[in-house]
Scaffold this motif. Structure first.
Motif, PDB file in Angstrom:
ATOM      1  N   SER A 147      45.175  36.634  25.713  1.00 25.10           N
ATOM      2  CA  SER A 147      43.906  36.910  25.013  1.00 25.10           C
ATOM      3  C   SER A 147      43.131  35.626  24.759  1.00 25.10           C
ATOM      4  O   SER A 147      41.902  35.610  24.887  1.00 25.10           O
ATOM      5  N   GLU A 148      43.837  34.546  24.405  1.00 26.28           N
ATOM      6  CA  GLU A 148      43.162  33.259  24.201  1.00 26.28           C
ATOM      7  C   GLU A 148      42.585  32.743  25.518  1.00 26.28           C
ATOM      8  O   GLU A 148      41.486  32.176  25.554  1.00 26.28           O
ATOM      9  N   LEU A 149      43.313  32.928  26.587  1.00 28.76           N
ATOM     10  CA  LEU A 149      42.823  32.531  27.905  1.00 28.76           C
ATOM     11  C   LEU A 149      41.561  33.310  28.260  1.00 28.76           C
ATOM     12  O   LEU A 149      40.559  32.720  28.705  1.00 28.76           O
ATOM     13  N   LEU A 150      41.576  34.619  28.061  1.00 27.80           N
ATOM     14  CA  LEU A 150      40.398  35.440  28.343  1.00 27.80           C
ATOM     15  C   LEU A 150      39.217  35.029  27.472  1.00 27.80           C
ATOM     16  O   LEU A 150      38.070  34.965  27.943  1.00 27.80           O
ATOM     17  N   ARG A 151      39.480  34.734  26.208  1.00 23.92           N
ATOM     18  CA  ARG A 151      38.401  34.331  25.286  1.00 23.92           C
ATOM     19  C   ARG A 151      37.752  33.034  25.753  1.00 23.92           C
ATOM     20  O   ARG A 151      36.511  32.932  25.809  1.00 23.92           O
ATOM     21  N   LEU A 152      38.553  32.050  26.120  1.00 23.82           N
ATOM     22  CA  LEU A 152      38.003  30.762  26.543  1.00 23.82           C
ATOM     23  C   LEU A 152      37.272  30.881  27.880  1.00 23.82           C
ATOM     24  O   LEU A 152      36.243  30.225  28.095  1.00 23.82           O
ATOM     25  N   VAL A 153      37.793  31.722  28.762  1.00 22.47           N
ATOM     26  CA  VAL A 153      37.114  31.923  30.047  1.00 22.47           C
ATOM     27  C   VAL A 153      35.740  32.536  29.821  1.00 22.47           C
ATOM     28  O   VAL A 153      34.741  32.099  30.413  1.00 22.47           O
ATOM     29  N   ARG A 154      35.654  33.547  28.952  1.00 24.70           N
ATOM     30  CA  ARG A 154      34.362  34.180  28.671  1.00 24.70           C
ATOM     31  C   ARG A 154      33.387  33.185  28.062  1.00 24.70           C
ATOM     32  O   ARG A 154      32.182  33.200  28.375  1.00 24.70           O
ATOM     33  N   GLU A 155      33.878  32.322  27.183  1.00 22.36           N
ATOM     34  CA  GLU A 155      32.999  31.316  26.564  1.00 22.36           C
ATOM     35  C   GLU A 155      32.463  30.336  27.595  1.00 22.36           C
ATOM     36  O   GLU A 155      31.333  29.850  27.471  1.00 22.36           O
ATOM     37  N   ARG A 156      33.244  30.058  28.613  1.00 20.60           N
ATOM     38  CA  ARG A 156      32.840  29.054  29.601  1.00 20.60           C
ATOM     39  C   ARG A 156      31.902  29.596  30.673  1.00 20.60           C
ATOM     40  O   ARG A 156      31.194  28.818  31.314  1.00 20.60           O
ATOM     41  N   LEU A 157      31.949  30.895  30.909  1.00 19.82           N
ATOM     42  CA  LEU A 157      31.229  31.440  32.058  1.00 19.82           C
ATOM     43  C   LEU A 157      29.742  31.152  32.037  1.00 19.82           C
ATOM     44  O   LEU A 157      29.118  31.038  33.088  1.00 19.82           O
ATOM     45  N   GLY A 158      29.162  31.065  30.870  1.00 18.08           N
ATOM     46  CA  GLY A 158      27.731  30.800  30.796  1.00 18.08           C
ATOM     47  C   GLY A 158      27.366  29.338  30.876  1.00 18.08           C
ATOM     48  O   GLY A 158      26.182  28.984  30.929  1.00 18.08           O
ATOM     49  N   HIS A 159      28.361  28.464  30.899  1.00 15.27           N
ATOM     50  CA  HIS A 159      28.084  27.024  30.934  1.00 15.27           C
ATOM     51  C   HIS A 159      27.795  26.587  32.370  1.00 15.27           C
ATOM     52  O   HIS A 159      28.510  26.977  33.302  1.00 15.27           O
ATOM     53  N   PRO A 160      26.750  25.765  32.586  1.00  6.25           N
ATOM     54  CA  PRO A 160      26.370  25.400  33.961  1.00  6.25           C
ATOM     55  C   PRO A 160      27.377  24.514  34.673  1.00  6.25           C
ATOM     56  O   PRO A 160      27.362  24.435  35.903  1.00  6.25           O
ATOM     57  N   VAL A 161      28.250  23.822  33.931  1.00 10.92           N
ATOM     58  CA  VAL A 161      29.194  22.894  34.560  1.00 10.92           C
ATOM     59  C   VAL A 161      30.626  23.416  34.468  1.00 10.92           C
ATOM     60  O   VAL A 161      31.251  23.737  35.480  1.00 10.92           O
ATOM     61  N   ILE A 162      31.136  23.535  33.247  1.00 19.36           N
ATOM     62  CA  ILE A 162      32.541  23.925  33.098  1.00 19.36           C
ATOM     63  C   ILE A 162      32.768  25.396  33.438  1.00 19.36           C
ATOM     64  O   ILE A 162      33.900  25.821  33.622  1.00 19.36           O
ATOM     65  N   GLY A 163      31.680  26.164  33.545  1.00 12.14           N
ATOM     66  CA  GLY A 163      31.823  27.574  33.899  1.00 12.14           C
ATOM     67  C   GLY A 163      32.362  27.784  35.298  1.00 12.14           C
ATOM     68  O   GLY A 163      32.905  28.856  35.604  1.00 12.14           O
ATOM     69  N   THR A 164      32.226  26.785  36.168  1.00 12.08           N
ATOM     70  CA  THR A 164      32.744  26.898  37.541  1.00 12.08           C
ATOM     71  C   THR A 164      33.599  25.697  37.924  1.00 12.08           C
ATOM     72  O   THR A 164      33.789  25.435  39.109  1.00 12.08           O
ATOM     73  N   ASP A 165      34.112  24.960  36.925  1.00 10.22           N
ATOM     74  CA  ASP A 165      34.920  23.795  37.280  1.00 10.22           C
ATOM     75  C   ASP A 165      36.313  24.221  37.732  1.00 10.22           C
ATOM     76  O   ASP A 165      36.704  25.384  37.630  1.00 10.22           O
ATOM     77  N   ASP A 166      37.062  23.256  38.250  1.00 14.46           N
ATOM     78  CA  ASP A 166      38.372  23.559  38.830  1.00 14.46           C
ATOM     79  C   ASP A 166      39.353  24.107  37.802  1.00 14.46           C
ATOM     80  O   ASP A 166      40.146  25.002  38.107  1.00 14.46           O
ATOM     81  N   CYS A 167      39.312  23.574  36.580  1.00 14.24           N
ATOM     82  CA  CYS A 167      40.240  24.045  35.547  1.00 14.24           C
ATOM     83  C   CYS A 167      39.987  25.512  35.209  1.00 14.24           C
ATOM     84  O   CYS A 167      40.938  26.289  35.029  1.00 14.24           O
ATOM     85  N   THR A 168      38.722  25.898  35.129  1.00 17.51           N
ATOM     86  CA  THR A 168      38.397  27.285  34.813  1.00 17.51           C
ATOM     87  C   THR A 168      38.832  28.208  35.946  1.00 17.51           C
ATOM     88  O   THR A 168      39.433  29.271  35.716  1.00 17.51           O
TER      89      THR A 168
END
Length: 424
Positions: A147-168
């Protein structure tokens, strides 16, 4: 300023490192990714073993609690160890540049500084713990980190950089594989669609980083979903597979030529692979002139000198299944389901580490024949999961192996489907 540590590859091989940036001379000469672990994590990752046998890159995980990117919990060191153990290669040679090596080093290096990837690591480690305990449902710890992983992924998706970075991207891959193993088609489809969009925004699989680790994980995800859900969206690493696909058998025959002596009946296994190779070529009447004089060795001689070694038995059964699929059955009285059941039984009698240490490609070949033949989802996943460690031992620079394995599986599935249709 303190001098940086030697890179992970030089430490692994116990060689002197010139600590050059961005790549030391040794890594540059060998065309492998050069990775430096930060000073504060110098005691966290300790790569050991001799260069002659490339032993397992053991990790001292008890020294990294101060480096966690999220608040520490008592069970985290155990889950990190479970993550490493879950790779299934603790006793097999792990060479720099393989997926297993990348997960032990590159993945862990990023996970210790990225909360999203760290939760993904703990999720995998906890899932492996659930599996060892024989749990049919996820534990509360597994669900928490999921659930924490899903929450952080959702928070990142709208970011122009970290939303598509390798870690995500890397952090999402366990969600896909978990959905595949549990049979959750909808969740797998959603995560896969998101990953495809992210890869498009990055410019394609060849633009992904971590030394090819992210792209390899995405390919592995696609293979899992193809096996679990009969999907057809595997992203090729390049090259056009031949039909019938015989590149995998060619690779195996080549690898067996240079294999040092061992108690495994290598000569018999070579004959089995050669038989399967010839059968594939004959299946669609696409036999090259050089192979016209190579006949299938007599069935009687196979049965007469059949060794009791369970590894040989697995190879023999896999060949028998393949020949039955291409309508050259060795045992007409036995159905494919019976043969697959026999194959699973013999696989459980073998030592996985022996396969991985000496003939990992053969292991994948055998298991994927079983996966392509059965109608049962649980059994398909069992065969895939059984050989997953073999895929992790393949070099990240050699994406062709996974393509060849995919083509091998697809071709067998297609032949089996058409054979069933002919019977109807």
């Amino acid at each position: 300023m303190a001098m940086r540590n030697a890179c992970t590859s030089c430490r692994f091989r116990k060689r002197k490192c010139d600590r050059a940036i961005p790549s030391c001379a040794r890594c540059e000469a060998n065309s492998i990714q050069c990775i430096y672990i930060p000073q504060k994590l110098s005691q966290a990752v300790q790569l050991g073993g001799q260069a002659s046998d490339a032993e397992f890159a053991g990790m001292n995980l008890s020294a990294i609690s101060e480096a966690y990117p999220i608040p520490r919990r008592w069970y985290m060191p155990r889950l990190l160890r479970n993550f490493i153990d879950g790779l299934g290669v603790s006793q097999a040679p792990v060479h720099p540049g393989s997926m297993a090596w990348g997960l032990q080093t590159v993945w862990m290096q990023h996970a210790l500084s990225d909360p999203c990837l760290f939760h993904a690591t703990l999720f995998l480690g906890s899932s492996y713990s659930d599996m060892l305990r024989g749990e049919r449902t996820s534990s509360s710890i597994t669900l928490f980190h999921q659930s924490e992983l899903l929450r952080l992924v959702r928070e990142r998706l709208g970011h122009p950089v970290i939303g598509t970075d390798d870690c995500t991207l890397a952090a999402i891959t366990p969600l896909v594989s978990s959905a595949g193993f549990s049979g959750d088609r909808d969740a797998a489809r959603i995560h896969q669609a998101g990953l495809r969009r992210m890869v498009e925004l990055r410019g394609g699989h060849d633009k992904l980083g971590m030394g090819g680790l992210v792209a390899a994980l995405l390919h592995m995800n696609s293979l899992v979903c193809r096996i679990a859900f009969n999907q057809h969206d595997y992203p090729s690493s390049g090259g056009k597979p031949t039909l019938p696909p015989s590149a995998l058998e060619i690779r195996i025959l080549s690898s067996l030529e240079d294999l040092p002596g061992h108690y495994i009946p290598l000569q018999s296994i070579r004959r089995i692979i050669r038989t399967a190779y010839n059968a594939k070529l004959r299946a669609d009447s696409q036999v090259s002139p050089a192979l016209d004089h190579e006949d299938l060795f007599p069935t009687a001689s196979i049965d007469l000198f059949l060794p009791e070694d369970p590894i040989y038995q697995c190879c023999y059964l896999a060949m028998t299944i393949l020949l039955s699929i291409v309508q050259q059955p060795l045992h007409p009285s036995k159905s494919l389901n019976c043969l697959v059941h026999d194959l699973k039984s013999y696989l459980t009698l073998t030592d996985t580490q022996t396969w991985l240490r000496y003939i990992p490609e053969v292991y994948s070949w055998v298991c994927m024949i079983g996966a392509a033949t059965t109608d049962k989802l649980e059994l398909r996943i069992w065969f895939y999961f059984r050989q997953a460690s073999a895929l992790r031992l393949v070099s990240l620079q050699n994406g062709c192996f996974m393509d060849e394995l995919w083509a091998h599986f697809e071709w067998l599935m297609g032949r089996r489907s058409s054979q069933a249709g002919d019977r109807v």
